[in-house]
Design an enzyme around this catalytic site. Structure first.
Site, PDB file in Angstrom:
ATOM      1  N   HIS A  99      13.982 -10.310   3.164  1.00 54.85           N
ATOM      2  CA  HIS A  99      12.530 -10.372   2.981  1.00 54.85           C
ATOM      3  C   HIS A  99      11.913  -9.000   3.244  1.00 54.85           C
ATOM      4  O   HIS A  99      12.396  -8.235   4.083  1.00 54.85           O
ATOM      5  CB  HIS A  99      11.907 -11.415   3.910  1.00 54.85           C
ATOM      6  CG  HIS A  99      12.004 -11.058   5.383  1.00 54.85           C
ATOM      7  ND1 HIS A  99      10.967 -10.454   6.072  1.00 54.85           N
ATOM      8  CD2 HIS A  99      13.010 -11.200   6.279  1.00 54.85           C
ATOM      9  CE1 HIS A  99      11.330 -10.265   7.332  1.00 54.85           C
ATOM     10  NE2 HIS A  99      12.562 -10.702   7.483  1.00 54.85           N
ATOM     11  N   HIS A 101       8.256  -6.250   1.843  1.00 54.44           N
ATOM     12  CA  HIS A 101       7.146  -5.967   0.922  1.00 54.44           C
ATOM     13  C   HIS A 101       7.627  -5.046  -0.207  1.00 54.44           C
ATOM     14  O   HIS A 101       7.279  -3.868  -0.269  1.00 54.44           O
ATOM     15  CB  HIS A 101       5.982  -5.325   1.671  1.00 54.44           C
ATOM     16  CG  HIS A 101       5.369  -6.214   2.704  1.00 54.44           C
ATOM     17  ND1 HIS A 101       5.018  -7.524   2.454  1.00 54.44           N
ATOM     18  CD2 HIS A 101       5.029  -5.975   4.006  1.00 54.44           C
ATOM     19  CE1 HIS A 101       4.496  -8.060   3.546  1.00 54.44           C
ATOM     20  NE2 HIS A 101       4.494  -7.138   4.506  1.00 54.44           N
TER      21      HIS A 101
END
Length: 315
Positions: A99, A101
């Site tokens: 995970h 951005h």
């Protein structure tokens, strides 16, 4: 932080390779799975990721945070190659939940045989921008002592929009589309119709499931039903957990109708909202074919297909 991360990785690799060299490690199909959650900022991504961290030991998979310099969502070409190689060949980290951005990255371009499973969550674009605006000034209850970039700025979102400030400009809405569009130059050209259409294409064709912040519990329920190897127990944890979904931006003031109306005049908002409505409709379509409601509670449908007329007949 980098040194600690390297030490943790070394410990895991040593644990996995006690019985033989790394290249000899073979994985069952069930374990040879990687999920990538390329999380959009301020969409309840931390809340959802914490559930993955809470479940990883029990469900026996690894969770890895992709920490990019200055949270830059676009990787250099050489880092793209490194990342694809890590994700596909790093057997010690499989099954794995990555995970971070980062914008969507097409693994097929790199000639890999097995692509990862992409998932994501998006949010009403104005609500997301408001949350991010106040987050930069006041932080949240997850790490309350951390100093944020705009700390000390007391200007409300309404005042920012009225003054034509840069932090609340319509251009700041342009984020969910490029995150789904990917690493192409045109994806990051604000207001690009091509980027919008590419983001829609990727959402339908490259993502296993995309939920919405406003219906996060249903998103988690669907993931648990479809991918129990990772998400077994996630729904109950979300409903009853004391830490998984408590992150809230502090000092957030809802914008007035006038502020919202001003932002909605922008072509950028219209495009981001079109993408959000598109994602919402697709999510609700998937949910409608997967769950039923009874006495105010949702429940997952059991298997609704079977095999018959199987030939040739076995003796």
């Amino acid at each position: 932080e980098r040194a600690i991360a390297r030490h943790e990785v070394r410990e895991i690799e040593q644990r996995h390779t006690v019985d033989g060299p790394r290249q000899d490690v073979t994985l069952d199909d069930e374990d040879d799975v990687v999920i990538i959650y390329n999380r959009v900022p301020k969409t309840a991504s931390t809340s959802f990721t914490n559930i993955a961290y809470d479940l990883c030991a029990k469900n026996k998979y690894h969770v890895l945070h992709i920490n990019t310099t200055k949270n830059n969502p676009v990787m250099s070409l050489q880092d793209q190659v490194r990342f694809v190689k890590n994700v596909t060949s790093w057997k010690e980290m499989k099954p794995g939940f990555y995970h971070g951005h980062i914008s969507y990255l097409d693994f097929a371009k790199f000639g890999v045989k097995k692509k990862p499973i992409y998932i994501n969550v998006i949010r009403d674009p104005i609500e997301r921008l408001v949350s991010y605006y106040y987050f930069l000034r006041f932080g949240d209850d997850y790490r309350p002592g951390l100093r944020r970039r705009k700390q000390g700025d007391k200007k409300t979102f309404d005042e920012c929009v009225a003054a034509g400030g840069s932090d609340c400009a319509p251009e700041k809405l342009w984020l969910q589309i490029p995150f789904f569009c990917g690493h192409s130059s045109e994806c990051w050209n604000v207001g690009s119709r091509w980027a919008l259409e590419q983001a829609k294409y990727n959402l339908i064709n490259e993502y296993f499931l995309v939920g919405v912040t406003e219906e996060l519990e249903d998103f988690i329920m669907l993931l648990e039903a479809a991918l129990p190897r990772f998400f077994r127990g996630a729904t109950e944890l979300y409903r009853t957990g004391k830490k998984s979904h408590l992150r809230k931006t502090t000092e957030k003031k809802l914008p007035t109708k006038e502020t919202i109306a001003k932002l909605q005049q922008s072509e950028i908002w219209k495009m981001e909202n079109e993408f959000y409505e598109f994602a919402l409709e697709q999510f609700q379509f998937v949910r409608a074919h997967a769950v039923r409601e009874k006495d105010g509670e949702l429940y997952i449908l059991s298997q609704n297909f079977f095999y018959e007329k199987i030939y040739p007949k076995s003796n």
